[in-house]
Write an enzyme that holds these catalytic residues in place. Structure first.
Site, PDB file in Angstrom:
ATOM      1  N   LYS A   1      55.912  34.489   8.870  1.00 28.22           N
ATOM      2  CA  LYS A   1      55.322  35.774   8.534  1.00 28.22           C
ATOM      3  C   LYS A   1      55.937  36.232   7.214  1.00 28.22           C
ATOM      4  O   LYS A   1      57.159  36.340   7.085  1.00 28.22           O
ATOM      5  CB  LYS A   1      55.624  36.802   9.623  1.00 28.22           C
TER       6      LYS A   1
ATOM      7  N   LYS B   1      41.899  34.607  18.160  1.00 30.07           N
ATOM      8  CA  LYS B   1      42.666  35.173  19.261  1.00 30.07           C
ATOM      9  C   LYS B   1      41.663  35.808  20.227  1.00 30.07           C
ATOM     10  O   LYS B   1      41.006  36.797  19.866  1.00 30.07           O
ATOM     11  CB  LYS B   1      43.645  36.232  18.756  1.00 30.07           C
TER      12      LYS B   1
END
Length: 354
Positions: free
Chosen positions: A162, A270
């Site tokens: 990230k 997702k």
């Protein structure tokens, strides 16, 4: 007569999970249990705050109302259930939980000796693992370096970082050091900017990042800038994957329009965010038609959701899966819900004897 119970839970992260949108220390979820009087199935509804299109202030009340509609549809039969699921396009996290609960109930009815086997795949039977990427959360340079070392020691050969929260030069230093020890054949590197780059800086930053032979970058600029994102996909020297860009795009024609305009190399799905299993399957089929790759990740669900997502991936992609999926979040919580999931090296497995 079908009965549905809803339980709200608060999960606690072992360590703060940092993204460019903030830091998570707790995770609120709703467990939906469906019973036919003999067998029971459970699913997880877990919207992400300020990100899910169904992150609603009255989420619990809305979920209860939708669950009552679901119970009525179950009484009427398969066609009514299909119509109900179609009506849930704008409530992806609720849809995913209800889809999971139904599959789990059907599993309990069909194979009570093999609980939570939602799909009949080699992975679901415990015969095959799914390769996953290791995830390095945002933090200070020292924290990210330490987390990266841990992932490498655990055997991961695909690691996702990230980025976008600490100084960009420090993130470049981390990538430079990694590549000095691990070449592209030894370690696949993915980065996720979570939309952190301003558009007028994005191409320059992508050019700098490209020198480290990255597999891809997720969502370099904020969602909703289709023309700008399309320009980046054309001009950037490294593959771009869409994630947040897909949230709230629930109509099939709009999905096709988005992919046709932006033309990304990959989409990342997702189920809690992108239309449940039904919507993700639709995204994958449309992307395949356009020669766009995809992979599936979890969205900070408990093991209930993770189990369903992993089995769904094994169903929709077949096997053995070779591209690492984003399914390593089952170790995040101090108070996770036990499921027969385990990470062996860099693969997620279901215990064969569960």
């Amino acid at each position: 007569m079908y009965k549905i119970d809803i339980e709200q839970r608060l999960l606690h992260f072992k360590q703060p999970a940092g993204t460019s949108r903030g830091v998570y220390t707790e995770r609120k979820i709703w467990l939906v249990t469906v019973s036919d009087g003999t067998s029971v199935g459970v699913g997880e509804c877990a919207p992400l705050p300020q990100l899910s299109c169904d992150d609603l202030p009255d989420y619990g009340e809305r979920l209860r109302a939708k669950s009552e509609e679901f119970a009525a549809a179950l009484q009427e039969g398969d066609e009514a259930v299909s119509v109900f699921f179609e009506s849930m396009r704008d409530y992806p996290s609720m849809l995913f939980g209800l889809e999971t609960a139904l599959l789990d109930l059907q599993s309990a009815q069909r194979t009570p000796h093999a609980p939570h086997r939602l799909f009949d795949t080699a992975f679901s039977r415990g015969e095959e693992g799914i390769p996953i990427n290791g995830l390095v959360w945002m933090g200070s340079y020292e924290e990210m370096h330490q987390r990266m070392e841990q992932k490498l020691q655990q055997g991961f050969r695909c690691v996702k970082l990230k980025i976008g929260a600490i100084d960009f030069d420090a993130e470049m230093d981390l990538l430079r050091e990694l590549r000095s020890h691990y070449g592209p054949m030894a370690l696949q590197l993915r980065v996720d900017a979570n939309g952190a780059f301003p558009f007028d800086e994005a191409l320059y930053k992508l050019e700098l990042l490209s020198q480290y032979a990255l597999h891809s970058i997720e969502q370099p600029i904020a969602a909703g800038q289709w023309a700008n994102m399309g320009e980046l996909c054309r001009e950037a020297p490294l593959p771009i994957a869409l994630d947040e860009e897909l949230i709230g795009i629930n109509d099939p024609e709009q999905k096709r329009q988005l992919l046709n305009i932006i033309k990304p190399r990959y989409i990342i799905l997702k189920p809690s965010l992108h239309g449940g299993m039904t919507g993700c399957r639709e995204w994958i089929e449309i992307a395949r038609d356009m020669q766009i790759g995809s992979w599936i990740t979890s969205a900070l669900e408990s093991n209930i959701g993770l189990n369903a997502i992993a089995q769904f991936a094994s169903s929709v992609y077949g096997g053995p899966i070779t591209m690492p999926q984003g399914l390593g979040t089952g170790q995040l919580f101090t108070d996770n819900i036990p499921m027969p999931l385990e990470i062996r090296g860099s693969q997620l497995w279901i215990s064969k004897h569960s």
